[in-house]
Design an enzyme around this catalytic site. Structure first.
Site, PDB file in Angstrom:
ATOM      1  N   LEU A 267      34.067  40.549  29.276  1.00 29.12           N
ATOM      2  CA  LEU A 267      34.559  40.053  30.569  1.00 29.12           C
ATOM      3  C   LEU A 267      35.642  40.968  31.126  1.00 29.12           C
ATOM      4  O   LEU A 267      35.719  41.184  32.335  1.00 29.12           O
ATOM      5  CB  LEU A 267      35.083  38.622  30.436  1.00 29.12           C
ATOM      6  CG  LEU A 267      34.018  37.548  30.203  1.00 29.12           C
ATOM      7  CD1 LEU A 267      34.689  36.189  29.987  1.00 29.12           C
ATOM      8  CD2 LEU A 267      33.031  37.483  31.352  1.00 29.12           C
TER       9      LEU A 267
ATOM     10  N   GLY B 254      36.081  43.076  34.678  1.00 32.87           N
ATOM     11  CA  GLY B 254      37.248  42.770  35.500  1.00 32.87           C
ATOM     12  C   GLY B 254      37.449  41.288  35.723  1.00 32.87           C
ATOM     13  O   GLY B 254      38.178  40.881  36.617  1.00 32.87           O
ATOM     14  N   LEU B 255      36.823  40.456  34.892  1.00 29.85           N
ATOM     15  CA  LEU B 255      36.837  39.005  35.090  1.00 29.85           C
ATOM     16  C   LEU B 255      37.717  38.252  34.098  1.00 29.85           C
ATOM     17  O   LEU B 255      37.699  37.035  34.079  1.00 29.85           O
ATOM     18  CB  LEU B 255      35.403  38.453  34.978  1.00 29.85           C
ATOM     19  CG  LEU B 255      34.402  39.027  35.965  1.00 29.85           C
ATOM     20  CD1 LEU B 255      33.001  38.505  35.655  1.00 29.85           C
ATOM     21  CD2 LEU B 255      34.810  38.687  37.389  1.00 29.85           C
ATOM     22  N   TYR B 256      38.455  38.940  33.267  1.00 29.93           N
ATOM     23  CA  TYR B 256      39.254  38.264  32.246  1.00 29.93           C
ATOM     24  C   TYR B 256      40.682  38.766  32.317  1.00 29.93           C
ATOM     25  O   TYR B 256      40.933  39.953  32.428  1.00 29.93           O
ATOM     26  CB  TYR B 256      38.668  38.553  30.856  1.00 29.93           C
ATOM     27  CG  TYR B 256      39.251  37.720  29.748  1.00 29.93           C
ATOM     28  CD1 TYR B 256      38.747  36.466  29.462  1.00 29.93           C
ATOM     29  CD2 TYR B 256      40.308  38.200  28.985  1.00 29.93           C
ATOM     30  CE1 TYR B 256      39.269  35.699  28.426  1.00 29.93           C
ATOM     31  CE2 TYR B 256      40.840  37.446  27.946  1.00 29.93           C
ATOM     32  CZ  TYR B 256      40.318  36.199  27.669  1.00 29.93           C
ATOM     33  OH  TYR B 256      40.836  35.444  26.658  1.00 29.93           O
ATOM     34  N   SER B 257      41.605  37.840  32.233  1.00 32.32           N
ATOM     35  CA  SER B 257      43.015  38.194  32.290  1.00 32.32           C
ATOM     36  C   SER B 257      43.715  37.575  31.098  1.00 32.32           C
ATOM     37  O   SER B 257      43.340  36.502  30.665  1.00 32.32           O
ATOM     38  CB  SER B 257      43.614  37.624  33.572  1.00 32.32           C
ATOM     39  OG  SER B 257      44.380  38.565  34.219  1.00 32.32           O
TER      40      SER B 257
END
Length: 121
Positions: free
Chosen positions: A78, A82-85
């Site tokens: 992810l 670029g979908l996980y922080s």
């Protein structure tokens, strides 16, 4: 690729220069250039690359680990999209899971020694 061990000491991959020469004399196999997986930007698998690098000798609070196995999990994938922080800024080396053998220790590290098997999660 840095990862944390059971105490707040950082681990780094095996390295270069005189450090590399010392590793060659202790290692079970001949020295090879360390490699790492790098996510260059958010996107498809084509945004990943494997690159060689020169690691440094461990600082006082670090250990160098010869990584035998490393995992990339769903959260890492992810991050690639670029979908996980949180995630480090691109480019970065993913992964929070690894196992291997300690090959060098910094002067302030007292709970690990060269030759210890370690895991990082």
């Amino acid at each position: 690729m840095a990862f944390h061990l059971s105490r707040p000491f950082k681990a780094i991959l095996t390295g270069a220069g005189s450090f590399r020469r010392r590793l060659e004399t202790r290692s079970r196999r001949p020295y090879f250039m360390p490699k790492r997986l790098v996510f260059t930007k958010a996107g498809a698998p084509e945004t990943m690359r494997i690159e060689s690098f020169e690691a440094t000798e461990p600082a006082d609070d670090e250990v160098a680990v010869e990584v035998a196995f490393a995992g990339i999990n769903f959260a890492d994938l992810l991050q690639r999209l670029g979908l996980y922080s949180p995630r480090p800024p691109y480019p970065f080396t993913p992964g929070y899971e690894a196992s291997g053998t300690v090959v060098a220790v910094g002067s302030e590290v007292d709970h690990l020694k060269v030759g210890d098997a370690v895991i990082a999660v």
